[in-house]
Design a protein around this motif. Structure first.
Motif, mmCIF file in Angstrom:
data_model
loop_
_atom_site.group_PDB
_atom_site.id
_atom_site.type_symbol
_atom_site.label_atom_id
_atom_site.label_comp_id
_atom_site.label_asym_id
_atom_site.label_seq_id
_atom_site.Cartn_x
_atom_site.Cartn_y
_atom_site.Cartn_z
ATOM 1 N N TRP A 161 0.712 -1.316 -0.002
ATOM 2 C CA TRP A 161 0.007 0.112 0.012
ATOM 3 C C TRP A 161 0.873 1.290 -0.107
ATOM 4 O O TRP A 161 0.415 2.386 -0.013
ATOM 5 C CB TRP A 161 -1.011 0.066 1.254
ATOM 6 C CG TRP A 161 -1.883 -1.203 1.424
ATOM 7 C CD1 TRP A 161 -1.795 -1.973 2.705
ATOM 8 C CD2 TRP A 161 -2.310 -2.037 0.535
ATOM 9 N NE1 TRP A 161 -2.479 -3.222 2.581
ATOM 10 C CE2 TRP A 161 -2.647 -3.494 1.159
ATOM 11 C CE3 TRP A 161 -2.459 -2.281 -1.200
ATOM 12 C CZ2 TRP A 161 -3.530 -4.308 0.593
ATOM 13 C CZ3 TRP A 161 -3.198 -3.114 -1.413
ATOM 14 C CH2 TRP A 161 -3.699 -4.381 -0.700
ATOM 15 N N LEU A 162 2.184 1.245 -0.087
ATOM 16 C CA LEU A 162 3.185 2.168 -0.056
ATOM 17 C C LEU A 162 2.769 3.345 -1.068
ATOM 18 O O LEU A 162 2.662 4.358 -0.801
ATOM 19 C CB LEU A 162 4.563 1.879 -0.097
ATOM 20 C CG LEU A 162 5.597 3.013 0.098
ATOM 21 C CD1 LEU A 162 5.522 3.664 1.358
ATOM 22 C CD2 LEU A 162 6.938 2.398 0.010
ATOM 23 N N PRO A 163 2.597 2.893 -2.273
ATOM 24 C CA PRO A 163 2.252 3.958 -3.664
ATOM 25 C C PRO A 163 1.019 4.447 -3.080
ATOM 26 O O PRO A 163 0.622 5.649 -3.375
ATOM 27 C CB PRO A 163 2.055 2.844 -4.782
ATOM 28 C CG PRO A 163 2.909 1.807 -4.417
ATOM 29 C CD PRO A 163 2.849 1.446 -2.894
ATOM 30 N N ARG A 164 -0.073 3.686 -2.556
ATOM 31 C CA ARG A 164 -1.422 4.590 -2.402
ATOM 32 C C ARG A 164 -1.189 5.416 -1.294
ATOM 33 O O ARG A 164 -1.691 6.702 -1.095
ATOM 34 C CB ARG A 164 -2.349 3.297 -1.779
ATOM 35 C CG ARG A 164 -2.794 2.471 -2.926
ATOM 36 C CD ARG A 164 -3.791 1.167 -2.640
ATOM 37 N NE ARG A 164 -4.236 0.656 -3.582
ATOM 38 C CZ ARG A 164 -5.307 0.702 -4.418
ATOM 39 N NH1 ARG A 164 -5.745 1.940 -4.007
ATOM 40 N NH2 ARG A 164 -5.643 0.146 -5.439
ATOM 41 N N GLN A 165 -0.254 5.073 -0.147
ATOM 42 C CA GLN A 165 0.042 6.084 0.890
ATOM 43 C C GLN A 165 0.537 7.414 0.212
ATOM 44 O O GLN A 165 0.223 8.499 0.694
ATOM 45 C CB GLN A 165 0.739 5.407 2.000
ATOM 46 C CG GLN A 165 0.184 4.314 2.783
ATOM 47 C CD GLN A 165 0.904 3.313 3.360
ATOM 48 O OE1 GLN A 165 2.223 3.455 3.165
ATOM 49 N NE2 GLN A 165 0.441 2.562 4.373
#
Length: 364
Positions: A281-285
């Motif tokens: 989820w890092l890209p979403r964060q």
């Protein structure tokens, strides 16, 4: 006549109740249900857009058949399932403290304080804390003092007067303001007065790299951390992270965990799947925080007043033309405001659409 005599007082009593409620009802604002907007969603708490982008649907479809059942009962009365333990174990491994599951953050907050405190203790809390926190504190055994929102001098003054075990209660992100507490102030107060810090992280769960908590992100060491699964996680339920002794005590004493129907196992399994993929989820964060920063910048450039945007929540005083925004009324907020919720899939183009819609809308 004896039977009629027994009924009449009840009827009169009921009429009195109905009259009283009718009078109260006239003073209450209308509260209509609000479905998720079909197009631009600035309403729900789907911060990482896991629901909007179909991630949660795919996770649910991939679950094994043995978790597809309802809660059925309390975990202490036949509702326990390996999926609950798998989720608690995963959270323990990730956060370094045992986790106790609840059906919602509301239930956790409503039942925590009666279990944790005793007469002579002191709870000091931010007055803008969620209603479930304030109501849970109200039924506790402790004396309770609220301080003005994020007023750390006032909080310190109360801590000086505290007796017994002292608890300092805050949220990591306030849902009706969009701002955060000062981590340096919390650190100072905790170290200076030895109070037990309790942080409700309902609106920051899973918003930081690797799934770390807001407290971890700022180097804080709270006694208790509340995580919830109905916002960025995209499902439902909650977990309290606590030291082992406190966890064992709450497991035996906290009525919200003991007497409430267990989370359905498929929910627990899906939540575990979301947390186990936290690094994905890092890209979403990153996209979420970029959208927050961009909206903050553009609102200032257009001289549009707002509150918050220290996280993915803002409050504005007027509607957005052509975009459905939920209007909040007192007593939820001091004066009528519109709440904005920012999501990871809000591209710069979508943010600009919102800004122009706010600029063009007449004052509310």
């Amino acid at each position: 006549m004896r039977g009629l005599g027994a009924v009449l007082p009840v009827l009169f009593c009921d009429m009195s109740l109905f009259e009283r409620l009718s009078a109260r009802l006239q003073k209450l604002p209308e509260r209509s249900f609000w479905p998720k907007p079909s197009e631009l969603d600035f309403t729900t708490n789907d911060y990482l857009a896991l629901q909007a982008d179909g991630v949660i649907t795919r996770i649910l479809r991939e679950l094994p058949s043995d978790v597809w059942r309802g809660g059925g009962a309390s975990r202490y009365l036949g509702g326990d399932h390996p999926a609950h333990h798998a989720l608690e174990n995963l959270l323990y491994e990730k956060y370094g403290q045992p986790a106790l599951l609840f059906s919602s953050g509301f239930v956790a907050n409503m039942s925590l304080w009666e279990a944790l405190t005793e007469r002579g203790d002191t709870i000091i809390y931010d007055r803008e804390a969620h209603a479930s926190i304030r109501h849970g504190i109200r039924v506790s055994w402790a004396r309770a003092w609220g301080f003005p929102h994020n007023d750390w001098e006032a909080a310190e003054k109360l801590l000086r007067q505290a007796r017994g075990e002292a608890f300092l209660v805050v949220e990591s992100l306030y849902s009706m303001r969009g701002d955060m507490p000062d981590p340096d102030a919390l650190r100072y107060l905790q170290e200076r007065y030895g109070c037990h810090l309790v942080i409700d992280e309902a609106h920051t769960t899973l918003l930081y790299p690797g799934g770390q908590t807001w407290a971890q992100h700022h180097g804080l060491n709270p006694l208790l951390t509340l995580l919830t699964f109905g916002k960025a996680v995209g499902l439902m339920g909650a977990a309290l992270l606590a030291p082992p002794l406190v966890h064992r005590y709450l497991q035996r004493r906290c009525i919200g965990a003991i007497y409430s129907t267990a989370l359905p196992p498929f929910i627990a399994a899906a939540v575990a799947a979301v947390f186990s993929r936290a690094t994905e989820w890092l890209p979403r964060q990153k996209s979420l925080w970029e959208a927050v920063a961009l909206l903050r910048k553009r609102l200032r450039e257009e001289d549009i007043p707002f509150l918050g945007l220290e996280g993915p929540i803002a409050m504005v005083s007027k509607p957005a033309k052509g975009i459905p925004l939920k209007r909040l009324l007192p007593p939820t907020v001091p004066s009528p405001l519109y709440r904005l919720s920012i999501h990871a899939n809000h591209t710069p183009e979508i943010i600009e659409t919102l800004v122009q819609a706010l600029r063009e809308a007449p004052a509310s």
